[in-house]
Design a protein around this motif. Structure first.
Motif, PDB file in Angstrom:
ATOM      1  N   ASP A 155     -16.022  91.862  70.969  1.00 25.44           N
ATOM      2  CA  ASP A 155     -17.189  91.580  71.627  1.00 25.44           C
ATOM      3  C   ASP A 155     -18.022  92.607  71.586  1.00 25.44           C
ATOM      4  OD1 ASP A 155     -16.603  89.027  72.777  1.00 25.44           O
ATOM      5  OD2 ASP A 155     -15.244  89.938  74.356  1.00 25.44           O
ATOM      6  N   ASP A 156     -17.753  93.804  71.446  1.00 23.02           N
ATOM      7  CA  ASP A 156     -18.833  94.827  71.430  1.00 23.02           C
ATOM      8  C   ASP A 156     -19.585  94.810  70.170  1.00 23.02           C
ATOM      9  OD1 ASP A 156     -18.022  95.703  73.736  1.00 23.02           O
ATOM     10  OD2 ASP A 156     -16.757  97.331  72.952  1.00 23.02           O
ATOM     11  N   GLN A 157     -19.181  94.234  69.065  1.00 21.62           N
ATOM     12  CA  GLN A 157     -19.693  94.011  67.909  1.00 21.62           C
ATOM     13  C   GLN A 157     -20.674  92.877  67.434  1.00 21.62           C
ATOM     14  OE1 GLN A 157     -16.633  95.792  65.228  1.00 21.62           O
ATOM     15  NE2 GLN A 157     -18.187  95.123  63.364  1.00 21.62           N
ATOM     16  N   LEU A 158     -20.135  91.841  68.119  1.00 29.96           N
ATOM     17  CA  LEU A 158     -21.099  90.573  67.706  1.00 29.96           C
ATOM     18  C   LEU A 158     -21.806  90.290  68.789  1.00 29.96           C
ATOM     19  CD1 LEU A 158     -17.513  88.586  67.199  1.00 29.96           C
ATOM     20  CD2 LEU A 158     -19.226  89.724  65.455  1.00 29.96           C
ATOM     21  N   PHE A 159     -23.090  90.071  68.602  1.00 30.98           N
ATOM     22  CA  PHE A 159     -24.245  89.702  69.409  1.00 30.98           C
ATOM     23  C   PHE A 159     -25.264  89.025  68.945  1.00 30.98           C
ATOM     24  CE2 PHE A 159     -25.294  93.268  67.027  1.00 30.98           C
ATOM     25  CZ  PHE A 159     -26.599  93.106  66.447  1.00 30.98           C
ATOM     26  N   MET A 160     -25.069  88.644  67.701  1.00 33.90           N
ATOM     27  CA  MET A 160     -26.214  87.677  67.218  1.00 33.90           C
ATOM     28  C   MET A 160     -25.788  86.360  67.686  1.00 33.90           C
ATOM     29  SD  MET A 160     -28.327  89.572  65.550  1.00 33.90           S
ATOM     30  CE  MET A 160     -29.377  88.837  64.263  1.00 33.90           C
ATOM     31  N   THR A 161     -26.833  85.393  67.301  1.00 37.94           N
ATOM     32  CA  THR A 161     -26.765  83.940  67.736  1.00 37.94           C
ATOM     33  C   THR A 161     -25.514  83.375  66.692  1.00 37.94           C
ATOM     34  OG1 THR A 161     -28.620  83.431  66.480  1.00 37.94           O
ATOM     35  CG2 THR A 161     -28.450  83.588  69.110  1.00 37.94           C
ATOM     36  N   THR A 162     -25.419  83.534  65.549  1.00 35.32           N
ATOM     37  CA  THR A 162     -24.362  82.853  64.583  1.00 35.32           C
ATOM     38  C   THR A 162     -23.501  83.920  63.962  1.00 35.32           C
ATOM     39  OG1 THR A 162     -25.886  82.836  62.801  1.00 35.32           O
ATOM     40  CG2 THR A 162     -25.888  80.943  64.214  1.00 35.32           C
ATOM     41  N   TYR A 168     -19.653  84.101  70.590  1.00 37.24           N
ATOM     42  CA  TYR A 168     -19.291  84.124  71.860  1.00 37.24           C
ATOM     43  C   TYR A 168     -18.274  82.700  72.227  1.00 37.24           C
ATOM     44  CZ  TYR A 168     -22.727  80.734  73.615  1.00 37.24           C
ATOM     45  OH  TYR A 168     -23.410  79.682  73.897  1.00 37.24           O
ATOM     46  N   ARG A 181     -31.059  90.046  74.823  1.00 37.49           N
ATOM     47  CA  ARG A 181     -29.757  90.060  74.503  1.00 37.49           C
ATOM     48  C   ARG A 181     -29.009  90.854  75.575  1.00 37.49           C
ATOM     49  NH1 ARG A 181     -29.341  86.714  71.858  1.00 37.49           N
ATOM     50  NH2 ARG A 181     -30.409  86.334  69.684  1.00 37.49           N
ATOM     51  N   ALA A 218     -22.506  99.677  68.087  1.00 36.88           N
ATOM     52  CA  ALA A 218     -22.021  99.036  66.742  1.00 36.88           C
ATOM     53  C   ALA A 218     -23.079  98.613  65.817  1.00 36.88           C
ATOM     54  CB  ALA A 218     -21.478  97.622  67.335  1.00 36.88           C
ATOM     55  N   ARG A 231     -27.530  80.448  76.882  1.00 38.86           N
ATOM     56  CA  ARG A 231     -27.644  80.580  75.325  1.00 38.86           C
ATOM     57  C   ARG A 231     -28.025  79.171  74.924  1.00 38.86           C
ATOM     58  NH1 ARG A 231     -24.623  84.961  72.959  1.00 38.86           N
ATOM     59  NH2 ARG A 231     -23.564  85.788  74.555  1.00 38.86           N
ATOM     60  N   ASP A 249     -24.792  87.614  62.327  1.00 39.23           N
ATOM     61  CA  ASP A 249     -23.917  88.826  62.530  1.00 39.23           C
ATOM     62  C   ASP A 249     -23.360  89.587  61.665  1.00 39.23           C
ATOM     63  OD1 ASP A 249     -22.925  88.915  65.866  1.00 39.23           O
ATOM     64  OD2 ASP A 249     -22.641  90.486  64.636  1.00 39.23           O
ATOM     65  N   ASP A 269     -31.237  79.640  72.778  1.00 39.02           N
ATOM     66  CA  ASP A 269     -30.719  80.282  71.340  1.00 39.02           C
ATOM     67  C   ASP A 269     -30.402  78.763  70.436  1.00 39.02           C
ATOM     68  OD1 ASP A 269     -31.458  82.635  71.603  1.00 39.02           O
ATOM     69  OD2 ASP A 269     -29.016  83.091  72.464  1.00 39.02           O
ATOM     70  N   ARG A 288     -24.109 100.014  61.821  1.00 38.50           N
ATOM     71  CA  ARG A 288     -24.244  98.858  60.926  1.00 38.50           C
ATOM     72  C   ARG A 288     -25.614  99.135  60.247  1.00 38.50           C
ATOM     73  NH1 ARG A 288     -22.696  93.106  62.007  1.00 38.50           N
ATOM     74  NH2 ARG A 288     -22.602  93.300  64.216  1.00 38.50           N
ATOM     75  N   GLU A 347     -22.121  88.006  80.858  1.00 37.87           N
ATOM     76  CA  GLU A 347     -20.625  88.027  80.466  1.00 37.87           C
ATOM     77  C   GLU A 347     -19.704  88.849  81.333  1.00 37.87           C
ATOM     78  OE1 GLU A 347     -21.612  86.978  75.804  1.00 37.87           O
ATOM     79  OE2 GLU A 347     -19.965  88.790  76.185  1.00 37.87           O
ATOM     80  N   GLU A 372     -35.689  86.027  67.850  1.00 33.35           N
ATOM     81  CA  GLU A 372     -35.572  86.515  66.566  1.00 33.35           C
ATOM     82  C   GLU A 372     -37.062  86.411  65.817  1.00 33.35           C
ATOM     83  OE1 GLU A 372     -31.931  85.685  66.059  1.00 33.35           O
ATOM     84  OE2 GLU A 372     -31.730  87.293  67.648  1.00 33.35           O
ATOM     85  N   ALA A 415     -18.012  91.737  59.487  1.00 32.89           N
ATOM     86  CA  ALA A 415     -19.072  92.324  59.587  1.00 32.89           C
ATOM     87  C   ALA A 415     -19.091  93.691  59.050  1.00 32.89           C
ATOM     88  CB  ALA A 415     -19.603  92.319  61.185  1.00 32.89           C
ATOM     89  N   ARG A 437     -21.974 100.449  73.902  1.00 27.89           N
ATOM     90  CA  ARG A 437     -21.132 100.046  72.728  1.00 27.89           C
ATOM     91  C   ARG A 437     -21.886  99.031  71.662  1.00 27.89           C
ATOM     92  NH1 ARG A 437     -17.124 100.096  76.874  1.00 27.89           N
ATOM     93  NH2 ARG A 437     -17.044  97.758  76.673  1.00 27.89           N
ATOM     94  N   VAL A 438     -22.253  98.058  72.345  1.00 24.16           N
ATOM     95  CA  VAL A 438     -23.111  96.952  71.680  1.00 24.16           C
ATOM     96  C   VAL A 438     -24.070  97.903  70.570  1.00 24.16           C
ATOM     97  CG1 VAL A 438     -24.573  95.210  71.527  1.00 24.16           C
ATOM     98  CG2 VAL A 438     -22.575  94.994  72.892  1.00 24.16           C
ATOM     99  N   ARG A 456     -20.912  98.708  78.173  1.00 20.46           N
ATOM    100  CA  ARG A 456     -21.173  97.474  77.211  1.00 20.46           C
ATOM    101  C   ARG A 456     -22.231  97.504  76.309  1.00 20.46           C
ATOM    102  NH1 ARG A 456     -19.974  91.914  76.994  1.00 20.46           N
ATOM    103  NH2 ARG A 456     -20.107  91.351  74.744  1.00 20.46           N
TER     104      ARG A 456
END
Ligand SMILES: Nc1ncnc2c1ncn2[C@@H]1O[C@H](COP(=O)(O)OP(=O)(O)OP(=O)(O)O)[C@@H](O)[C@H]1O
Ligand SMILES: [Mg+2]
Lengths: 253, 270
Positions: A90-97, A138, B164, B216, B12, A101, B15, B220, B171, B140, A152, B212-213, B209
Motif C-alpha cells: 500500500d505504501d508503494q501504489l498510489f497512482m490511479t491505475t 486500491y 493524493r 517509495a 476516487r 503505477d 479519478d 523510483r 484510508e 494528473e 513496479a 513512506r509513500v 504513511r
C-alpha cells in the motif's frame, strides 16, 4: 554490466525514539549472490533494507554499493541500481491505475512512451497480472497488490533487487510464479522473508538477524537445519527439511 | 460517518470518471483548463443582482455533463457539499438588503433575496465547472496543463500531492474506524473518551504513511516532476473547443440573452 558489491561496515541504526534496531552489522554481498535475510519479527530486517537504499541513514558505520558510500549525495546513483519493494504494498501504489503505477519509475527516468509500455507490459507479465493493468490499485486484493508492487520495481530494471517479504499474502500459484521469476533474475538479490522454504529454494546464502546483529551467515541448508540456532532466533526448521509427519522418514536432499 | 470505506470509493469517483473515453475526455487538458478558467471568470464577474443574465451560463455544465457521460447525482452531491458555507455567507443578505427591486407575479422581491440567489447560483456553477474539469480530465493531466501555462513546478506538486494525500488520509481513517467498530460492536459512534488518542493515532499514521509513500516515489526516481506520459499534441479541435466556448461566454456576458430571446418570442407573439 559492472560488478555490484554491497558492503555493510559496522552498521548501527537507532530510531529517533531511541529504539536501537541495527546493532553492528558487517558483511559483504557479492555480485550475483542471492541472499535470504531471516529473523524473528522486529529483528531489524526491514530497517537494514531501508538503510541500504538510504531511506534511513545510519547512526554509525557505512554502506558501500560498488565502492560508492550511501550518503545523501550519492542516493540518486544508488537508487537507480537498487530496486526495493516495500513490506507493505500500500505504501508503494498510489497512482490511479496499476499500469500508471508500474510506469511511474520508467517515466521518471525519461524513457520514451513506447519503451515505457514495453517495460511495463513485461513486468506485469512476469508477475502474471497483465489482466489487472487498468484496475485501480486500491481495489485489488492483498496478493494482487503485492504482485503489482513487485512489477513496479521490476519495470525499473534494477541491478540489485531487494524485496521485503515477497511471498507474504500470495496464493500458492502466485508464490510459485514469483519464485520462478526470482530464480530467473540473475542479478544480486536480497530477500527479507519469513518464508524459509523460499530461502532454501532460491537463495545461496542465508543471513540470520537477531536483535539487530548477524547471528549466522552461512549456506541455507546448513543454517536452516541447525535446530539450536533456529530455536534461538525465533525461527523453525522449514517443513521441507523436517522428517515426514506421516511416515517419519527424513527428507530427500 | 457510518461508512468511511464507502467515502473512499466515492473519493476516487472523480479519478475514475476521468479515465473514461468520450469526445470531451479526449480533448487536450490545456484547452479544457482554459475553458474552465474563462467560465469561472465570467461567472464571478456578474453583478450581485444579475440573476437572469447568469442563466445562459447554466448551458455549459449541462452540455459537458451529458457529452462526457458523467453521472449527475454523485457530482451534484459533491457540489452541494460546499453549499452550507455559501449559505452561511449569504444568508444575511435578505435581512439587510430589503429594498424591493423587482416584482414577480405581484410579489415584491427584495434586493437581498436576489443577491442571495445570485450568490448561490454563482457558487454552484463555479464548483460544478471545477468538478467537471477534474472528472473529464483527471488531476494528473490538469497539472500537466498547469505546467504548460508556466505555473511554477512547486505549486503544481503541492496540488498533486495534496490531492493524493487526501485519499491516503481517508484510508487510514477507514482502517482506524473499522478496527474500532469491530472491537466495540455495540457502541454508536466513537466514545468521546478515546477521541484524543484516536485523532493522535490518525495524524501519526497518516504522516508516517505519507512519508513512506513519498519514499517509495523517490526510490523510483521521482525528483519533483510529475511525468504522466500523456504528452498530447494540441489539435485543431482543441482550439475550436476553446474558441467556441469563449465566444459563447463572451456573448452571454455582453448581451442579455434571456431578454433577447424573450423579446423575440414576444415579438413573434405580436
Ligand atoms: N518507525 C519506527 N520507530 C521506532 N522503532 C521502530 C520503527 N520501525 C521499526 N522499529 C523497531 O525497530 C525494530 C526492527 O524493526 P524492523 O521493522 O526492522 O523489523 P523486521 O525484522 O522487519 O520485522 P518483521 O519481520 O516483523 O517485518 C523493531 O523492534 C521495531 O519495533
Ligand atoms: Mg519487516
Amino acid at each position: 554490466m559492472s560488478h555490484h558489491i554491497i558492503d555493510f561496515n559496522e552498521l548501527y541504526y537507532t530510531y529517533p525514539d531511541g529504539k536501537p534496531a541495527v546493532n553492528g552489522v558487517s558483511c559483504r554481498i557479492r555480485h550475483g549472490e542471492s541472499v535470504g535475510i531471516v529473523g524473528a519479527n522486529g529483528a531489524g530486517k526491514s530497517t537494514l533494507l531501508m538503510l541500504l537504499v538510504g531511506i534511513l541513514l545510519p547512526t554509525k558505520g557505512e554502506i558501500r554499493v560498488s565502492e560508492i558510500p550511501v550518503t545523501k549525495k550519492t542516493l540518486p546513483v544508488i537508487r537507480q541500481r537498487i530496486g526495493l519493494a516495500f513490506q507493505n504494498p500500500d505504501d508503494q501504489l498510489f497512482m490511479t491505475t496499476v499500469y500508471d503505477d508500474v510506469a511511474f519509475g520508467p517515466r521518471n527516468y525519461r524513457l520514451t512512451e513506447p519503451e515505457v509500455e514495453k517495460r511495463v507490459m513485461r513486468a506485469l507479465e512476469t508477475v502474471g497480472i497483465e489482466h489487472l493493468k487498468d484496475r485501480a490499485p486500491y481495489k485489488l486484493s492483498g496478493g494482487e497488490k503485492r504482485a503489482a508492487a513487485i512489477a513496479a520495481v521490476l519495470s525499473m530494471d534494477p541491478d540489485i533487487l531487494v524485496i521485503d517479504e515477497p511471498t507474504a499474502a500470495l496464493d500458492p500459484k502466485s508464490r510459485r510464479r514469483l519464485l520462478n521469476l526470482l530464480k530467473g533474475f540473475t542479478h544480486t538479490k536480497l530477500i527479507a522473508t519469513h518464508d524459509l522454504d523460499l530461502v532454501l529454494e532460491i537463495c545461496d546464502r542465508t543471513i540470520v538477524i537477531k536483535e539487530g546483529r548477524i547471528a549466522s551467515d552461512n549456506s541455507p541448508l546448513k543454517t536452516l537445519a541447525d535446530a539450536a540456532l533456529m530455536e534461538q532466533c525465533g525461527l523453525e526448521i522449514p517443513l521441507t527439511l523436517q522428517n515426514c509427519p506421516v511416515c517419519g522418514s527424513p527428507p530427500r536432499r | 460517518m457510518s461508512n468511511i470505506t464507502d467515502s473512499i470509493y466515492k473519493m476516487r469517483f472523480l479519478d475514475e470518471t476521468a479515465d473514461k473515453r468520450t469526445p470531451v475526455h479526449d480533448l487536450h487538458p490545456l484547452s479544457k483548463l482554459l475553458v474552465t478558467i474563462a467560465y469561472v471568470t465570467v461567472v464571478v464577474s456578474y453583478g450581485k443582482y444579475d440573476v437572469s443574465k447568469l442563466l445562459p451560463l447554466v448551458f455549459y455544465p449541462v452540455v459537458i455533463l451529458f457529452s462526457a457521460e458523467i453521472p449527475l447525482l454523485p457530482l451534484l452531491k459533491r457540489t452541494l457539499a460546499v453549499m452550507p458555507l455559501v449559505i452561511g455567507i449569504g444568508v444575511f443578505n435578505p435581512v439587510f438588503d430589503r429594498e424591493t427591486i423587482a416584482v414577480i407575479f405581484g410579489l415584491p422581491i427584495s434586493g437581498g433575496w436576489i443577491s442571495f440567489i445570485s450568490l448561490l447560483l454563482k457558487c454552484v456553477l463555479t464548483v460544478l465547472s471545477a468538478l467537471l474539469l477534474v472528472a473529464t480530465t483527471g488531476m494528473e493531466r490538469i497539472s500537466f496543463a498547469l505546467r504548460m501555462l508556466f505555473v511554477p513546478r512547486i505549486f503544481v506538486m503541492q496540488l498533486m500531492l495534496t490531492y493524493r494525500f487526501i485519499s491516503v488520509l481517508l484510508e487510514e481513517a477507514a482502517n482506524i474506524w473499522n478496527s474500532y467498530t469491530l472491537r466495540a460492536p455495540r457502541q454508536k459512534g466513537i466514545s468521546h473518551q478515546v477521541w484524543g488518542p484516536l485523532l493522535g493515532q490518525m495524524l501519526m499514521r497518516t504522516y508516517d504513511r505519507a512519508q513512506r509513500v513519498y519514499q517509495a516515489m523517490v526510490l523510483r526516481g521521482f525528483n519533483g516532476e510529475y511525468n504522466t506520459g500523456s504528452a498530447k499534441q494540441l489539435l485543431l479541435k482543441d482550439f475550436l473547443y476553446l474558441a467556441s466556448w469563449v465566444a459563447f461566454f463572451a456573448a452571454a456576458r455582453h448581451y442579455n440573452i434571456p431578454l433577447f430571446i424573450g423579446s423575440i418570442l414576444t415579438g413573434v407573439g405580436k
